[in-house]
Scaffold this motif. Structure first.
Motif, short mmCIF file in Angstrom:
data_model
loop_
_atom_site.label_atom_id
_atom_site.label_comp_id
_atom_site.label_asym_id
_atom_site.label_seq_id
_atom_site.Cartn_x
_atom_site.Cartn_y
_atom_site.Cartn_z
N TYR A 74 0.79 -1.29 0.04
CA TYR A 74 0.12 0.19 0.12
C TYR A 74 0.85 1.26 -0.11
CZ TYR A 74 -4.93 -0.98 0.13
OH TYR A 74 -6.04 -1.37 -0.24
N PRO A 75 1.69 1.35 0.94
CA PRO A 75 2.50 2.93 1.25
C PRO A 75 3.40 2.81 -0.38
CG PRO A 75 3.41 1.22 2.86
CD PRO A 75 1.85 0.72 2.29
N CYS A 76 4.03 1.98 -0.61
CA CYS A 76 4.85 1.91 -1.97
C CYS A 76 4.04 2.20 -3.31
CB CYS A 76 5.45 0.47 -2.17
SG CYS A 76 6.68 -0.41 -1.16
N LEU A 77 2.91 1.62 -3.49
CA LEU A 77 2.07 2.12 -4.41
C LEU A 77 1.65 3.41 -4.23
CD1 LEU A 77 0.62 0.82 -6.91
CD2 LEU A 77 -1.56 0.16 -5.73
N ASP A 78 1.22 3.88 -3.05
CA ASP A 78 1.02 5.50 -2.89
C ASP A 78 1.83 6.33 -3.82
OD1 ASP A 78 -1.46 4.96 -1.64
OD2 ASP A 78 -0.65 4.98 0.29
N GLY A 142 -8.35 0.59 -5.89
CA GLY A 142 -7.76 -0.31 -6.83
C GLY A 142 -7.26 -1.68 -6.41
N LEU A 143 -6.36 -1.43 -5.64
CA LEU A 143 -5.49 -2.55 -5.13
C LEU A 143 -6.56 -3.58 -4.12
CD1 LEU A 143 -2.91 -3.92 -4.45
CD2 LEU A 143 -2.40 -2.57 -2.36
N SER A 144 -7.52 -2.98 -3.50
CA SER A 144 -8.19 -3.81 -2.69
C SER A 144 -9.39 -4.43 -3.61
CB SER A 144 -9.26 -2.80 -1.65
OG SER A 144 -8.27 -2.23 -0.59
N LEU A 145 -9.82 -4.00 -4.67
CA LEU A 145 -10.62 -4.64 -5.58
C LEU A 145 -9.82 -5.82 -6.20
CD1 LEU A 145 -13.25 -4.76 -6.93
CD2 LEU A 145 -12.41 -3.12 -8.66
N PHE A 146 -8.87 -5.44 -6.52
CA PHE A 146 -7.83 -6.52 -7.02
C PHE A 146 -7.63 -7.91 -6.13
CE2 PHE A 146 -3.59 -8.42 -7.96
CZ PHE A 146 -3.42 -8.93 -9.06
#
Length: 209
Positions: A74-78, A142-146
């Motif tokens: 999560y923090p990396c994607l942010d 997006g990440l949670s949906l994936f």
């Protein structure tokens, strides 16, 4: 040695966050399983579900490992998407997010609905509401949906392979709440990972100053 210091600190930080996320993932898996077992007792005939401690002992470690991956991603994607760590992300906010997540699972275990569609839509609205209240980021949604899609497909494949066994009439009903649980779980673990990253960044700044 001085040039290695930042790398060593970063590695230690990742290890600490990973251990915390793993323990949180295992703890939440055990709690949520207890809630769902309560639901399954009323929904499924006796003997349909295997004993959790024997047939699914590997579930908590898998959930812990998934929590590590999600919490670190999560923090990396942010950062990669140009979305700074949320300013509203504080420990009190994270705790409230965990409480709402457990509440959503409690609702799925305790509440009775007229039909499966009503049940699924209600949980979906609650899960999106969790994201809106405690996240509101593109990366988080997006990440949670994936995660919800991949985890649901993986779980259903395990059902087909016989790792879990449900009676056929109840199978669709069980599947209906899985994406909502995985989605809200991804948002919750993601917020924990963000807050841990913020805490580590602040600690590193204090050490460097």
């Amino acid at each position: 040695m001085a040039t290695l210091d930042p790398k060593i600190r970063k590695t230690k930080s990742l290890l600490k966050r990973g251990v915390v996320l793993f323990l949180i993932g295992v703890f939440l898996a055990l709690i949520l399983n207890l809630l769902q077992v309560q639901r399954n007792i009323t929904l499924f005939p006796a003997g349909v579900l295997g004993d959790f401690s024997l047939s699914a002992w590997w579930v908590p470690p898998v959930c812990g490992t998934a929590a590590v991956c999600i919490g670190l991603m999560y923090p990396c994607l942010d950062v990669r998407l140009g979305e700074p760590l949320q300013g509203k992300c504080e420990w009190s906010n994270v705790i409230r997010c965990i409480a709402v997540f457990v509440g959503i699972n409690h609702a799925s275990a305790k509440m009775d609905f007229a039909n499966n569609l009503q049940f699924s839509l209600t949980l979906a609205a609650m899960s999106v509401g969790l994201w809106w209240l405690f996240d509101r980021s593109r990366s988080g949604f997006g990440l949670s949906l994936f995660i919800a899609i991949i985890a649901t497909v993986a779980t259903q494949l395990m059902v087909y392979k016989g790792v879990y066994s449900y009676t056929e009439p109840d199978f669709l009903y069980v599947r209906s709440w899985l994406p909502c649980v995985f989605f809200s779980g991804g948002v919750t673990i993601g917020n924990i990972g963000r807050q841990l990253a913020i805490y580590e960044n602040e600690m590193q700044k204090e050490h460097s100053s």
